[in-house]
Scaffold this active site. Structure first.
Site, PDB file in Angstrom:
ATOM      1  N   LYS A  29       2.631   2.580   0.198  1.00  0.00           N
ATOM      2  CA  LYS A  29       2.510   1.176   0.353  1.00  0.00           C
ATOM      3  C   LYS A  29       2.809   1.063   1.842  1.00  0.00           C
ATOM      4  CE  LYS A  29       2.698  -2.812  -1.850  1.00  0.00           C
ATOM      5  NZ  LYS A  29       2.190  -3.104  -3.159  1.00  0.00           N
TER       6      LYS A  29
ATOM      7  N   ASP B 137      -1.928  -6.951  -0.100  1.00  0.00           N
ATOM      8  CA  ASP B 137      -0.711  -7.538  -0.883  1.00  0.00           C
ATOM      9  C   ASP B 137      -0.212  -8.634  -0.252  1.00  0.00           C
ATOM     10  OD1 ASP B 137       1.423  -6.226  -3.040  1.00  0.00           O
ATOM     11  OD2 ASP B 137       2.812  -7.013  -1.166  1.00  0.00           O
TER      12      ASP B 137
HETATM   13  N1  GLU Z   1      -0.691  -4.685  -3.910  1.00  0.00           N
HETATM   14  C1  GLU Z   1      -1.207  -4.764  -5.361  1.00  0.00           C
HETATM   15  C2  GLU Z   1      -0.157  -3.938  -6.128  1.00  0.00           C
HETATM   16  O1  GLU Z   1       0.993  -4.407  -6.028  1.00  0.00           O
HETATM   17  C3  GLU Z   1      -2.650  -4.037  -5.400  1.00  0.00           C
HETATM   18  C4  GLU Z   1      -2.609  -2.474  -4.700  1.00  0.00           C
HETATM   19  C5  GLU Z   1      -4.070  -1.849  -4.579  1.00  0.00           C
HETATM   20  O2  GLU Z   1      -4.717  -2.461  -5.169  1.00  0.00           O
HETATM   21  O3  GLU Z   1      -3.975  -0.743  -4.163  1.00  0.00           O
HETATM   22  O4  GLU Z   1      -0.507  -3.108  -6.931  1.00  0.00           O
END
Ligand code: GLU
Length: 448
Positions: A128, A168
């Site tokens: 992340k 996100d």
């Molecule tokens: N931010 C999204 C999640 O919390 C998507 C992450 C992604 O597609 O890599 O899963």
């Protein structure tokens, strides 16, 4: 207190070592609630220090993001990428831009992402990233300059087989476009690397709807399995003015549910006969906000200027889709008192640990985001596959695969929960099923 003395000792350590990271501690606490059911029966976990290792990110990149605003003033933000665990695949997870972003939040998100990605069945590790920058109120040019500055450091740490960021909170198609453009220029490669890209430059059809639609596929499976029922006529309330809540509402409406309340940053709108979801979909298009405009068109609907009070409204199903810790113990009690019997997370950890425990003990079926909101990252995984194969699937193909993945995730969670004698405890099922694959890979890959 856990049954396992090993877990108690580890958790004391976590609280001491990370005392300034409350969100990370909560995520670990919730995960340990489930680990308590299995850890003492699996001696290899302690022998090979699997949990000690899993709690520490493989790498944290922390950097300065300097850029120039529209007034010519130099602005400086903090940027991060947390590369948490790559046991089962390249780091994968979104980027969050918001003034609240800090290392604790990114660590909790990356920790959760590791198990979420494992549950999708795709070869994706957990990561992340983000920055303490809020795009809201900034001009398009400022956002472009910020994204370019952020990627001018990040680009050297990512790649299609190393680390694949996505969106996100605060990062949508526009920000991904600016970041991918700069990434491509600096790396001189056109290899994907970001997901959630625009359709014209390698994005996947169905990606923008995926988290919200996937959430409703998951809810449908829960209703079918536990109540032999469907969404038809169910009263649903949904928080959050981002992509997840909006697409969740559209799918809930399409499946025959009555979306009675929705919240955005200004408050919530309520109509016991069901809101006009297609109108909300349209109104929310540019900025995610719709409630004030909605009230002009439907003055007979109810508007309350405090979003959080929405959890006191009567409903069958609550879908928190905004951000972490939106539902505390008091909110969970209000939900129960007003008829809610299912709480399914669209956001990451919107429910506080005490509220989750309350749900489990008081007959509210609870599903954790790491299972129920995995549709977004699952379609990101499908976007990576399409990029690697240099082809694009149709919307229908992607949507079908998404539905199948969500059904599989539900089945894994449910079967695992049954195996541990807690058939309705989907958090337990999600944590253990997500963990086992990562654990197995870590054992086979040796001490690294
Ligand atoms: N931010 C999204 C999640 O919390 C998507 C992450 C992604 O597609 O890599 O899963």
């Amino acid at each position: 207190m856990y049954q396992s003395s090993y877990l108690n000792k580890l958790f004391e350590d976590v609280k001491k070592k990370y005392s300034s990271e409350p969100e990370f501690i909560s995520a670990v606490e919730e995960f340990f609630d489930s680990m308590d059911y299995m850890v003492d029966d699996e001696p290899n976990i302690e022998k090979y220090a699997i949990l000690e290792r899993i709690l520490i990110p493989e790498r944290v990149i922390s950097f300065r993001v300097a850029w120039v605003d529209d007034k010519g003033k130099v602005q400086v933000n903090k940027g991060w990428r947390v590369q948490f665990n790559s046991a089962i695949g390249p780091y994968k997870g979104g980027i969050r831009f918001d003034s609240s972003v800090n290392l604790s939040i990114l660590k909790f998100l990356a920790f959760e992402q590791t198990f979420k990605n494992s549950l999708t069945g795709l070869p994706l590790g957990g990561g992340k990233g983000g920055a303490d920058f809020t795009p809201r109120g900034r001009s398009d040019e400022e956002i472009m300059r910020f994204c370019q500055a952020y990627v001018s450091e990040l680009f050297r740490h990512i790649g299609p087989d190393t680390d694949v960021p996505a969106g996100d909170f605060g990062v949508g198609a526009r920000e991904i476009g600016y970041m991918y453009g700069m990434y491509k220029k600096l790396s001189n490669d056109f290899v994907g690397t970001f997901t959630g890209k625009g359709i014209s430059y390698g994005g996947s059809l169905g990606r923008k709807e995926a988290t919200g639609y996937g959430l409703l596929y998951f809810v449908s499976e829960m209703l079918k399995t536990f109540h032999n029922d469907t969404l038809k006529g169910k009263r649903v309330i949904i928080s959050g003015s981002g992509k997840v809540g909006k697409h969740a509402a559209v799918k809930a409406h399409a499946l025959g549910a009555k979306v009675v309340a929705m919240s955005d940053i200004n408050g919530f709108v309520y109509d016991e006969n069901g809101l006009d979801v297609p109108l909300i979909d349209k109104l929310s298009e540019p900025k995610g906000e719709y409630s004030l405009e909605y009230m002009k068109i439907y003055p007979e609907a109810k508007f309350v200027p405090t979003p959080k009070l929405m959890w006191g409204m009567p409903c069958d199903i609550a879908l928190p889709c905004a951000t972490q810790n939106e539902i505390d113990l008091e909110d969970a009690k209000k939900l129960k008192a007003n008829g809610c019997y299912m709480l399914v997370e669209g956001a990451n950890m919107p429910t506080a640990v005490e509220a989750i425990r309350f749900c489990n003990e008081n007959g509210i079926l609870f599903a954790p985001g790491k299972a129920s909101n995995a549709g977004g990252v699952a379609v990101s995984g499908l976007e990576m596959s399409q990029n690697a194969m240099h082809l694009s699937w149709t919307y229908e193909e992607v949507d079908q695969k998404l539905e199948q993945i969500m059904k599989n995730i539900f089945r894994k969670c449910h079967e695992t929960a049954q195996k541990y004698g807690q058939p309705k405890n989907l958090a337990l099922g999600a944590n253990i099923a997500g963990f086992i694959k990562v654990y197995d890979a870590m054992l086979q890959e040796g001490v690294i």
